[in-house]
Design an enzyme around this catalytic site. Structure first.
Site, short mmCIF file in Angstrom:
data_model
loop_
_atom_site.label_atom_id
_atom_site.label_comp_id
_atom_site.label_asym_id
_atom_site.label_seq_id
_atom_site.Cartn_x
_atom_site.Cartn_y
_atom_site.Cartn_z
N HIS A 337 -29.50 36.23 41.30
CA HIS A 337 -28.20 36.71 41.76
C HIS A 337 -27.76 36.00 43.03
O HIS A 337 -26.56 35.74 43.22
CB HIS A 337 -28.26 38.23 42.00
N CYS A 338 -28.71 35.65 43.88
CA CYS A 338 -28.41 35.00 45.16
C CYS A 338 -27.71 33.66 44.99
O CYS A 338 -27.00 33.21 45.89
CB CYS A 338 -29.68 34.78 45.96
N ILE A 339 -27.94 32.99 43.87
CA ILE A 339 -27.46 31.61 43.71
C ILE A 339 -26.29 31.49 42.74
O ILE A 339 -25.88 30.38 42.40
CB ILE A 339 -28.60 30.67 43.29
#
Length: 350
Positions: A337-339
């Protein structure tokens, strides 16, 4: 074009499960940050990013921002259906530095450019602070600016007026000194169509060492309105277990914009995968990404991957669960999700 004021309350941020036109990512290229800062090999991190991008590209278009110095490597690892967009950048966390897309029933699609200061000045961001505007310019979309220091990983929305965030991020003096909850909630209402902001404690004592100070996308994630997948740990005596308990307690007491209490589904972290040599290892299965028809799930090559996949399959019936190995990315403190950053399809469906 960037607008600093947006007084039309009809703008809203769709939930992640709304159909996407594309997924935005940023290719990792900064060797010093990854290898000296996080102790991982850049080439292996790039392979993790490519696996995530190629998995998403099975279901929807992927737009990959690439620093000019890294185009050759990106071309070698990314499939031909991934669009590469050359742009000078500092780092590769598109969820945080990229735009948060919003929709309007008459005016269509636009985006919000938060004031990105690299999680409270923890890293260089002179190029990344303008990434959202550049992405929106690339699409020919309006850009709504704001003085609020925020990152996309700090907020989750259900598309029905509810937003969940953490106090340890948005009320942190390294982001928004002197800014009140009420002032932040007004910005969320005006820019994202939010009518109820739920505040979790996050990680107030910085026990995880996470440079984000406790992003919500490592705490919980919506499966649908009223239903949350929550990060859980089997180590009940650890300092992190107390963080988990306090965030869960806040969710149990909360009500969403429609007045509903939350159904909480536990998603146990990948504790067996944690590399003790890592400064911060992202072992949260809640850091998954909802793509068109699929869940792109962080995987680590351990038995817990199968248990997490089963939970996600039950939470998202009809979507294909796609585990993607991210051990090197996780060693660098990040997850799927972070990327990633979703660009909603327009006109909005449903």
């Amino acid at each position: 074009m960037q607008h600093n004021n947006n007084h039309n309350s009809a703008w809203m941020m769709p939930a992640e499960w709304a159909p996407h036109a594309a997924t935005w990512m940023v290719w990792p290229h900064n060797q010093a940050l990854w290898e000296s800062g996080w102790g991982v090999t850049l080439s292996q991190v790039q392979e993790d990013f490519a696996r995530v991008a190629n998995a998403i590209a099975r279901f929807e278009p992927v737009k990959m921002v690439v620093d000019p110095s890294a185009v050759t490597r990106a071309k070698a690892l990314c499939g031909p259906n991934i669009e590469l967009i050359e742009l000078a950048v500092n780092d590769s966390w598109c969820r945080d530095s990229g735009p948060s897309f919003v929709c309007h029933p008459q005016l269509g699609l636009a985006g919000v450019s938060w004031r990105f200061n690299a999680w409270g000045g923890k890293s260089a961001h002179d190029l990344d602070e303008s990434l959202a505007r550049h992405a929106l310019n690339q699409l020919g979309l309006e850009c709504f600016g704001t003085a609020l220091s925020n990152e996309g990983g700090a907020i989750h929305v259900d598309g029905e007026g509810t937003l969940i965030t953490t106090e340890s991020v948005l009320l942190n003096p390294n982001r928004n000194p002197g800014v009140s909850k009420a002032e932040i909630e007004e910005i969320f209402s005006r820019l994202l169509g939010v009518t109820k902001t739920i505040w979790l404690p996050g990680d107030p004592d910085y026990v995880t060492g996470d440079m984000t100070d406790g992003h919500v996308d490592g705490v919980c994630a919506f499966a649908r309105p009223g239903v949350l997948l929550v990060d859980a740990t089997r180590d009940k005596s650890s300092v992190y277990a107390e963080v988990v308990r306090e965030n869960r307690r806040a969710l149990q007491l909360a009500r969403d914009a429609k007045g509903r209490s939350f159904e909480l589904i536990e998603l146990y972290e990948a504790s067996e995968a944690v590399d003790t040599e890592a400064e911060v290892f992202c072992a949260s299965y809640t850091n998954f990404y909802i793509a068109n028809g699929a869940i792109i799930m962080p995987a680590y090559g351990i038995e817990a991957d199968n248990a997490a996949a089963e939970v996600l399959a039950q939470a998202f019936p009809g979507r294909e669960i796609v585990p993607v190995r991210i051990n090197h990315l996780a060693h660098g403190g990040g997850g799927v999700h972070c990327i990633t950053q979703q660009q909603p399809a327009w006109p909005l469906e449903g």
